[in-house]
Write a protein that holds these residues in place. Structure first.
Motif, PDB file in Angstrom:
ATOM      1  N   ALA A   1      -2.081  -0.780   2.560  1.00  0.00           N
ATOM      2  CA  ALA A   1      -3.432   0.201   2.058  1.00  0.00           C
ATOM      3  C   ALA A   1      -3.287   1.707   2.277  1.00  0.00           C
ATOM      4  O   ALA A   1      -2.559   2.249   3.217  1.00  0.00           O
ATOM      5  CB  ALA A   1      -4.500  -0.110   3.413  1.00  0.00           C
ATOM      6  N   TYR A   2      -3.900   2.389   1.188  1.00  0.00           N
ATOM      7  CA  TYR A   2      -3.670   3.731   0.968  1.00  0.00           C
ATOM      8  C   TYR A   2      -5.372   4.342   1.043  1.00  0.00           C
ATOM      9  O   TYR A   2      -6.006   3.754   0.469  1.00  0.00           O
ATOM     10  CB  TYR A   2      -3.226   4.226  -0.143  1.00  0.00           C
ATOM     11  CG  TYR A   2      -1.523   3.716  -0.143  1.00  0.00           C
ATOM     12  CD1 TYR A   2      -0.526   4.286   0.341  1.00  0.00           C
ATOM     13  CD2 TYR A   2      -1.300   2.600  -0.688  1.00  0.00           C
ATOM     14  CE1 TYR A   2       0.815   3.923   0.482  1.00  0.00           C
ATOM     15  CE2 TYR A   2       0.066   2.098  -0.836  1.00  0.00           C
ATOM     16  CZ  TYR A   2       0.910   2.872  -0.139  1.00  0.00           C
ATOM     17  OH  TYR A   2       2.521   2.207  -0.342  1.00  0.00           O
ATOM     18  N   GLN A   3      -5.533   5.234   2.033  1.00  0.00           N
ATOM     19  CA  GLN A   3      -6.900   5.986   1.980  1.00  0.00           C
ATOM     20  C   GLN A   3      -6.817   7.383   2.225  1.00  0.00           C
ATOM     21  O   GLN A   3      -5.856   7.796   2.730  1.00  0.00           O
ATOM     22  CB  GLN A   3      -7.648   5.175   2.990  1.00  0.00           C
ATOM     23  CG  GLN A   3      -6.995   4.984   4.171  1.00  0.00           C
ATOM     24  CD  GLN A   3      -7.583   3.770   5.015  1.00  0.00           C
ATOM     25  OE1 GLN A   3      -8.683   3.490   5.311  1.00  0.00           O
ATOM     26  NE2 GLN A   3      -6.677   3.609   6.019  1.00  0.00           N
ATOM     27  N   TRP A   4      -8.059   8.058   1.963  1.00  0.00           N
ATOM     28  CA  TRP A   4      -8.087   9.388   1.838  1.00  0.00           C
ATOM     29  C   TRP A   4      -7.994   9.688   3.496  1.00  0.00           C
ATOM     30  O   TRP A   4      -7.536  10.859   3.784  1.00  0.00           O
ATOM     31  CB  TRP A   4      -9.425   9.792   1.429  1.00  0.00           C
ATOM     32  CG  TRP A   4      -9.527   9.727  -0.114  1.00  0.00           C
ATOM     33  CD1 TRP A   4     -10.435   8.931  -0.724  1.00  0.00           C
ATOM     34  CD2 TRP A   4      -8.768  10.339  -1.007  1.00  0.00           C
ATOM     35  NE1 TRP A   4     -10.195   9.070  -2.199  1.00  0.00           N
ATOM     36  CE2 TRP A   4      -9.233   9.932  -2.437  1.00  0.00           C
ATOM     37  CE3 TRP A   4      -7.811  11.496  -1.082  1.00  0.00           C
ATOM     38  CZ2 TRP A   4      -8.841  10.436  -3.658  1.00  0.00           C
ATOM     39  CZ3 TRP A   4      -7.381  12.182  -2.280  1.00  0.00           C
ATOM     40  CH2 TRP A   4      -7.571  11.607  -3.426  1.00  0.00           C
ATOM     41  N   ALA A   5      -8.632   9.058   4.269  1.00  0.00           N
ATOM     42  CA  ALA A   5      -8.798   9.123   5.700  1.00  0.00           C
ATOM     43  C   ALA A   5      -7.497   9.654   6.555  1.00  0.00           C
ATOM     44  O   ALA A   5      -7.263  10.452   7.446  1.00  0.00           O
ATOM     45  CB  ALA A   5      -9.690   8.079   6.343  1.00  0.00           C
TER      46      ALA A   5
END
Length: 146
Positions: free
Chosen positions: A113-117
């Motif tokens: 998973a890749y996320q802004w957070a």
């Protein structure tokens, strides 16, 4: 032919995002954003429908699934499965929004998973190469939008 299919995928995904957001704009959540409802409501374009009209398929003949997220359905997920390595990498590296304000919450490539957070979006070339590693057409990408 591969680049054409990749561009087709990019157009399909963008249209799904816009059409889902528009359709559910007056709803309290995305709990109704399921593949079956997307088909029934005519949200998906005809080129996404299988021959029987009861499932969604991408240009690489992999499944397209739409689901509300767990825990209140404040967001929805679009999954493109059946992608080869090149398609997976090219699609993952597309411009999916410049910040969290775009509505993009995360992108999951296979099990990563890749996320802004956590600062892992936008996806880097190195991360796309490291994540799109399944043989044949065994890669999938899931976008979570709100």
């Amino acid at each position: 032919m591969g680049k054409y299919k990749i561009n087709q995928c990019l157009d399909q995904i963008a249209n799904l995002i816009i059409n889902i957001r528009s359709t559910f704009a007056n709803q309290t959540d995305f709990s109704g954003a399921t593949t079956a409802n997307i088909i029934a409501l005519g949200i998906a374009t005809n080129d996404m429908l299988n021959a029987q009209g009861n499932a969604l398929v991408n240009p690489f003949n992999g499944a397209i699934n739409v689901n509300p997220t767990a825990g209140g359905a404040a967001s929805f997920e679009i999954t493109y499965a059946g992608l080869d390595t090149s398609a997976c990498q090219n699609i993952a590296l597309a411009d999916w929004g410049a910040a969290a304000s775009s509505g993009l919450v995360s992108i999951r490539i296979n099990n990563t998973a890749y996320q802004w957070a956590d600062g892992s979006l936008p996806i880097s070339v190195a991360n796309a190469a490291a994540s799109c590693v399944n043989a044949g057409n065994g890669n999938s990408i899931t976008w979570t939008y709100r």
